[in-house]
Motif scaffolding. Structure first.
Motif, PDB file in Angstrom:
ATOM      1  N   HIS A 259       0.805  -1.228   0.000  1.00 20.48           N
ATOM      2  CA  HIS A 259       0.000   0.000   0.000  1.00 20.48           C
ATOM      3  C   HIS A 259       0.834   1.274   0.000  1.00 20.48           C
ATOM      4  O   HIS A 259       0.304   2.353  -0.251  1.00 20.48           O
ATOM      5  CB  HIS A 259      -0.881   0.045   1.270  1.00 20.48           C
TER       6      HIS A 259
ATOM      7  N   SER B   5       0.916   3.478  -3.229  1.00 24.38           N
ATOM      8  CA  SER B   5      -0.403   3.967  -3.657  1.00 24.38           C
ATOM      9  C   SER B   5      -0.995   4.919  -2.623  1.00 24.38           C
ATOM     10  O   SER B   5      -1.666   5.889  -2.983  1.00 24.38           O
ATOM     11  CB  SER B   5      -1.361   2.826  -4.012  1.00 24.38           C
TER      12      SER B   5
ATOM     13  N   THR C 248       0.579   8.216  -3.434  1.00 21.93           N
ATOM     14  CA  THR C 248      -0.051   8.849  -4.598  1.00 21.93           C
ATOM     15  C   THR C 248      -1.387   9.483  -4.197  1.00 21.93           C
ATOM     16  O   THR C 248      -1.724  10.603  -4.602  1.00 21.93           O
ATOM     17  CB  THR C 248      -0.282   7.789  -5.708  1.00 21.93           C
ATOM     18  N   TYR C 249      -2.137   8.760  -3.367  1.00 22.33           N
ATOM     19  CA  TYR C 249      -3.438   9.258  -2.889  1.00 22.33           C
ATOM     20  C   TYR C 249      -3.245  10.556  -2.096  1.00 22.33           C
ATOM     21  O   TYR C 249      -3.969  11.535  -2.288  1.00 22.33           O
ATOM     22  CB  TYR C 249      -4.064   8.169  -2.009  1.00 22.33           C
TER      23      TYR C 249
ATOM     24  N   TYR D 246      -8.232   6.674   2.635  1.00 17.76           N
ATOM     25  CA  TYR D 246      -7.564   5.772   1.692  1.00 17.76           C
ATOM     26  C   TYR D 246      -7.857   4.313   2.067  1.00 17.76           C
ATOM     27  O   TYR D 246      -8.236   3.501   1.218  1.00 17.76           O
ATOM     28  CB  TYR D 246      -6.053   6.018   1.677  1.00 17.76           C
TER      29      TYR D 246
END
Ligand SMILES: Cc1ncc(COP(=O)(O)O)c(C=O)c1O
Length: 389
Positions: free
Chosen positions: A314, A317, A320-321, A386
């Motif tokens: 995770h 990502s 990026t979130y 997220y």
């Protein structure tokens, strides 16, 4: 103040706070033309050594040079081995190789991400005795100094503290970092807790002979009569940086406090959401995030970085979130040092599983002094959303 953007660092906000004092300090140096050496540098060396409670301060060009000069002052070179943590900034280890010595990489204590006596002993058991040990106070928390001091004395190793990220931190016995080893090395890289307006560094030592050697080595190895008995380098802090750092040092206790307040807010919010602490598995957690261990007084963490661990699959990502939500994050460090192409030894790559896992799981969140509490809440809320998918 609106919550976003939330930059990882905000040097502009800090400058705005102290602009007048900094401008006056720079104007003073310009008027006196004391650009290299001179009273500003000497004054700052004394201020910082006194602030940390060390006998001597020798300012130099960077934190990297502080480490390099310490090794040079001990005459470390080909045929010597130096123990370094496998998880730190590149130059913690590169300085060893630059001098032709061999790097002995140590894995980390999974709970603290620092190297303790157990990890040093296991590296010594694998590779044999070492001339020096570089202890890193990673992210602003002290390495376990009592046990590292005992071990380095027992084995006759010089103890060099890499305190680049940890000015103002205290170890388990409440002593300022960088003052108990043979050398304490600090960086004034602009984003550091005490940052210059350019590069800079300092070495603290309690030994007058070491201090004298460092002074010569940073200045071409020159002796009092113009002779050069030592092969030194040119690594001097300049007068303007010293004047600015003297101004900023007055604000450091307040800035440290703000970092600690933000870290406490992160801790509380993450705990409330069911995050974990330190090392371990993520499966049973309500929020699959592990926050840093809280220091136990009199130890003091100065949160140069507030680093959480998230499952490796995770980490990128999530990053990026958070970027899309205008939240700055950092990866310290995505490649462990024993796997850096320019540092790795010959033969099959060494396996240091704790450092390798940390490199995949660590994510630094904003914790600088100019942050607002609302921004900390916003960051945690975005992490929660997220994982809520
Ligand atoms: C742990 C550590 N060691 C050494 C250094 C090197 O300091 P400098 O960038 O001032 O050369 C840094 C700074 O980036 C650091 O974080």
């Amino acid at each position: 103040m609106t919550a976003r953007p939330v930059p990882l660092f905000d040097l502009g906000a800090q400058h705005a706070e102290i602009e007048t004092q900094v401008s006056e300090a720079v104007a003073r140096v310009m008027a006196r033309q004391d650009f290299v050496r001179g009273p500003e540098v000497e004054g700052f060396e004394k201020l910082l050594a006194d602030y940390c409670g060390a006998g001597h301060g020798v300012a130099c060009g960077s934190g990297t040079d502080a480490l390099l000069l310490s090794l040079m002052a001990e005459g470390i070179g080909p045929g010597d081995r130096v123990i370094c943590p496998a998880f730190s900034f590149f130059s913690t280890a590169s300085v060893v190789k630059r001098l032709g010595a061999e790097i002995v990489f140590a894995d980390l204590d999974p709970k603290t991400l620092c190297v303790g006596a157990e990890q040093v002993e296991s590296a010594l058991g694998r590779d044999g005795p070492a001339a020096a040990l570089i202890a890193v106070h990673l992210f602003g928390a002290s390495a376990p100094m009592d046990e590292l001091l005992d071990l380095s004395r027992k084995d006759g190793m010089t103890l060099i503290e890499d305190a680049a990220q940890a000015i103002d931190a205290r170890d388990d016995s409440g002593q300022p970092v960088g003052t108990r080893g043979d050398y304490g090395c600090f960086s004034f890289y602009p984003t550091k807790n005490l940052g210059a307006y350019g590069d800079g560094g300092i070495i603290l030592t309690n030994d007058p002979e070491r201090s004298e050697r460092l002074r010569r080595l940073r200045d071409h190895g020159e002796g009092p009569a113009g002779e050069h008995p030592l092969l030194g380098i040119n690594s001097r802090l300049d007068g303007m940086q010293a004047a600015i750092l003297s101004v900023k040092l007055r604000h450091l206790p307040r800035w440290t406090n703000l970092r600690q307040t933000h870290a406490a807010t992160y801790n509380k919010c993450l705990d409330d959401l069911g995050a974990g602490v330190g090392a371990g598995r993520f499966e049973a957690l309500d929020l699959p995030v592990r926050r840093p261990l809280s220091p136990v007084a009199p130890a003091r963490h100065v949160y140069h970085h507030y680093v959480v661990r998230v499952p490796a699959e995770h980490r990128d990502s999530l990053r990026t979130y958070l970027t899309a939500a205008q939240i700055g994050t950092g990866l310290y460090y995505p490649v462990p040092l024993h796997l850096q192409p320019s540092l790795a030894g010959q033969g099959a790559p060494l396996k240091l599983p704790v450092a390798e896992a940390a490199a995949k799981e660590c994510l630094a969140l904003p914790v600088h002094p100019s942050l607002s509490t609302e921004q900390v809440h916003y960051v945690v809320d975005e992490i929660r959303s997220y994982f809520a998918g």
